[in-house]
Design a protein around this motif. Structure first.
Motif, short mmCIF file in Angstrom:
data_model
loop_
_atom_site.label_atom_id
_atom_site.label_comp_id
_atom_site.label_asym_id
_atom_site.label_seq_id
_atom_site.Cartn_x
_atom_site.Cartn_y
_atom_site.Cartn_z
N ALA A 16 10.89 3.36 3.73
CA ALA A 16 11.97 2.85 3.59
C ALA A 16 12.66 2.84 4.79
O ALA A 16 13.24 1.68 5.33
N LEU A 17 12.87 3.79 5.72
CA LEU A 17 13.46 3.78 7.03
C LEU A 17 12.65 2.87 7.83
O LEU A 17 13.57 1.99 8.49
N LEU A 18 11.38 2.99 8.02
CA LEU A 18 10.67 2.06 8.75
C LEU A 18 11.02 0.75 8.46
O LEU A 18 11.12 -0.20 9.37
N GLY A 19 10.95 0.26 7.13
CA GLY A 19 11.33 -1.18 6.88
C GLY A 19 12.78 -1.58 7.47
O GLY A 19 12.92 -2.68 7.96
N ALA A 20 13.74 -0.69 7.33
CA ALA A 20 15.05 -1.03 7.99
C ALA A 20 15.03 -1.29 9.42
O ALA A 20 15.61 -2.10 9.87
N VAL A 21 14.42 -0.44 10.11
CA VAL A 21 13.96 -0.50 11.54
C VAL A 21 13.35 -1.63 11.91
O VAL A 21 13.72 -2.60 12.72
N TRP A 22 12.27 -2.10 10.90
CA TRP A 22 11.40 -3.31 11.37
C TRP A 22 12.43 -4.59 11.19
O TRP A 22 12.08 -5.59 11.83
N ALA A 23 13.36 -4.61 9.89
CA ALA A 23 14.17 -5.71 9.88
C ALA A 23 15.21 -5.85 10.96
O ALA A 23 15.27 -7.19 11.30
N ALA A 24 15.55 -4.97 11.59
CA ALA A 24 16.53 -4.83 12.79
C ALA A 24 15.58 -5.50 13.94
O ALA A 24 16.25 -6.23 14.68
N VAL A 25 14.48 -4.90 14.16
CA VAL A 25 13.86 -4.96 15.42
C VAL A 25 13.20 -6.47 15.52
O VAL A 25 13.08 -7.31 16.24
N PHE A 26 12.38 -6.84 14.35
CA PHE A 26 11.65 -7.99 14.25
C PHE A 26 12.12 -9.19 13.47
O PHE A 26 11.73 -10.35 13.56
N GLN A 27 13.03 -8.72 12.58
CA GLN A 27 13.65 -9.96 11.71
C GLN A 27 15.07 -10.38 12.19
O GLN A 27 15.99 -11.11 11.46
N ASN A 28 15.57 -9.74 13.20
CA ASN A 28 16.88 -10.02 13.78
C ASN A 28 18.04 -9.82 12.86
O ASN A 28 19.14 -10.66 12.70
N MET A 29 17.79 -8.69 11.93
CA MET A 29 18.92 -8.48 10.77
C MET A 29 19.71 -7.22 11.42
O MET A 29 19.26 -6.38 12.20
N ASP A 30 21.07 -7.37 11.25
CA ASP A 30 21.78 -6.25 11.56
C ASP A 30 21.33 -4.89 10.87
O ASP A 30 21.13 -4.88 9.46
N PHE A 31 21.49 -3.67 11.58
CA PHE A 31 20.91 -2.49 11.09
C PHE A 31 21.41 -2.18 9.93
O PHE A 31 21.10 -1.56 8.81
N ILE A 32 22.73 -2.11 9.73
CA ILE A 32 23.53 -1.68 8.78
C ILE A 32 23.24 -2.51 7.51
O ILE A 32 23.10 -2.06 6.34
N SER A 33 23.02 -3.76 7.63
CA SER A 33 22.65 -4.73 6.54
C SER A 33 21.32 -4.39 6.17
O SER A 33 21.12 -4.38 4.98
N ALA A 34 20.37 -4.17 7.02
CA ALA A 34 19.11 -3.91 6.63
C ALA A 34 19.04 -2.68 5.96
O ALA A 34 18.11 -2.27 4.79
#
Length: 472
Positions: free
Chosen positions: A270-288
């Motif tokens: 789940a943590l990797l998913g949040a990191v991937w959202a921030a790095v590859f999907q241009n999503m704010d990490f807190i929101s991810a």
């Protein structure tokens, strides 16, 4: 507890047990089927029905409450896994992991063989990881998305996912339920799995053939390929689709295959998913990171896409967690007052040959899931209740372990208020009674166990001449 209090306790009569269970079933089905009330409320009321019977039998309230708490405590790992999987689904959608799997699935899997491919993929994943729940929350949720994109009925897709997931789970030495069953029945884990092969492999062939026929029959006239193209275009427009997106899924599967603990492994995913959202999907990490709790939310204007991807999160699992907690407490109470033992012991005289022995074991496992509300309750109670009958008929304990798995594990997902039923229904958004008719591997395994019992095929004994002791 004083000695006088102990002496005043008694086991329930078969009439008292039947009345209790009939009341429970009446409440459960009327609440969910007639009054549109929650199963959680039905289980909460059922707790007090068992407590009232326990008091009538001479038990003290404090002891009954302790039994309730112990029942819940023994199943808390399932609650933790459910919470972790909810977090994982939320971040994996946000990180583009699930959308990428759906995209590539739509691109490379031909609609006619999609159901068979689903069975095989989930079987391999479950065999490698040893967890049907982990398989459902990773490969399963992605294949359901692909199936929705192809327009295949969702209950049928869920049936294919569960057929593969339960197949691999039962044959994996990494599976906690497989290890538990072998341990309780005092069977070597390798011998237990070898015994299961006689049931699981034919059941996989039967169900795989059925899903192949269903795939060709359904997709011949019902799959709109232009709809598939539009879904792929929509996914590509919302997410960054890349093979790199699959790395968190591969990491989780690899860690589970290495027999790492399920809860921290899934939480790490789940943590990797949040990191991937921030790095590859241009999503704010807190929101991810927040999608792990609240789930993924999308307002794309495409109703199908929003319905497909708006899911996951710990909050989305709260209802399921409540059912599991209440169900575990209910099962703990029933076990404490001896209700299930009395029910099963009432048909001991019926068991005169291996056919009836097999049927009785399957029924014990199924009833333990219905009234114990958890697969682990079934896997623990069934061998304890049935082992004397196997020893009496000189049937090898490998048959006890095999039949316990089929009756306990493979029927758990068929009960709407069991831990497996609640988990799978919440995971895929499909009620148990809708996907139940498509659990073809599970049904095939049950039928094979009964056939083996009555034909004496693949049945082993502790003594060579024991076949002469069987009566009809």
């Amino acid at each position: 507890m004083s000695e006088n209090q102990e002496n005043s306790e008694r086991k329930p009569t078969i009439v008292e047990v039947i009345i209790l269970l009939v009341l429970f079933l009446a409440i459960a089905f009327s609440f969910t089927g007639i009054f549109d009330l929650s199963i959680q409320l039905a289980l909460f009321i059922a707790l007090f029905l068992v407590i009232i019977l326990g008091l009538r039998l001479g038990y003290q309230y404090n002891d009954l409450q302790e039994a309730l708490k112990n029942g819940i405590f023994n199943g808390l790992e399932a609650v933790l896994i459910l919470i972790a999987v909810g977090a994982l689904i939320g971040t994996w959608i946000a990180g583009g992991i699930v959308p990428s799997i759906i995209y590539y699935g739509l691109e490379f899997i031909h609609p006619s063989i999609f159901l068979l491919a689903t069975v095989i993929l989930c079987a391999i994943t479950s065999l490698a990881t040893g967890t049907s729940w982990g398989t459902a929350g990773t490969a399963g949720i992605a294949m359901v998305g692909v199936g929705e994109g192809l327009g295949i009925p969702l209950p049928m897709v869920v049936g294919a996912v569960l057929s593969g997931a339960y197949f691999g789970d039962k044959l994996s030495p990494l599976s906690d339920s497989t290890v538990l069953t072998a341990s309780i029945t005092k069977v070597n884990i390798v011998e237990h799995i070898k015994s299961l092969l006689y049931v699981s492999v034919p059941a996989l062939i039967i169900s795989g053939t059925a899903f192949t026929i269903a795939g060709f029959t359904y997709t011949a006239n019902n799959v709109d390929l232009s709809r598939v193209d539009s879904i792929m275009t929509a996914i590509d427009g919302i997410f960054n689709i890349n093979w790199i997106m699959l790395m968190p899924a591969l990491a989780v599967i690899l860690l589970l295959a290495m027999k790492k603990p399920a809860v921290p492994t899934i939480a790490f995913g789940a943590l990797l998913g949040a990191v991937w959202a921030a790095v590859f999907q241009n999503m704010d990490f807190i929101s991810a990171l927040n999608t792990a709790y609240d789930g993924f939310s999308l307002q794309s204007g495409n109703e199908f896409m929003d319905e497909l991807l708006n899911r996951g999160g710990i909050t989305g699992m709260v209802g399921s967690v409540m059912v599991i907690i209440l169900g575990l407490g209910f099962g703990g109470l029933l076990n404490y007052i001896g209700a299930l033992q009395v029910l099963v012991e009432s048909f001991t005289n019926f068991i005169k040959n291996t056919g009836r022995l097999s049927v009785s074991t399957l029924m014990t496992g199924f009833l333990s899931n219905i009234f114990g509300c958890a697969m682990y309750v079934s896997l623990i109670l069934t061998p304890k209740i049935m082992e004397k009958n196997y020893d009496r008929l000189k049937v090898d304990r490998r048959i006890l372990s095999r039949n316990t798995e089929v009756g306990g594990t493979l029927t758990s997902g068929m009960v709407p208020w069991s831990d497996n039923g609640i988990f799978m229904a919440a995971m895929f958004g499909v009620p148990v009674l809708q996907y139940l008719p498509y659990m073809w591997l599970n049904f095939a395994a049950i039928i094979l166990v009964i056939i083996y019992g009555y034909t004496n095929k693949f049945i082993w004994y502790t003594e060579q001449d024991s076949e002469s002791t069987q009566t009809t």
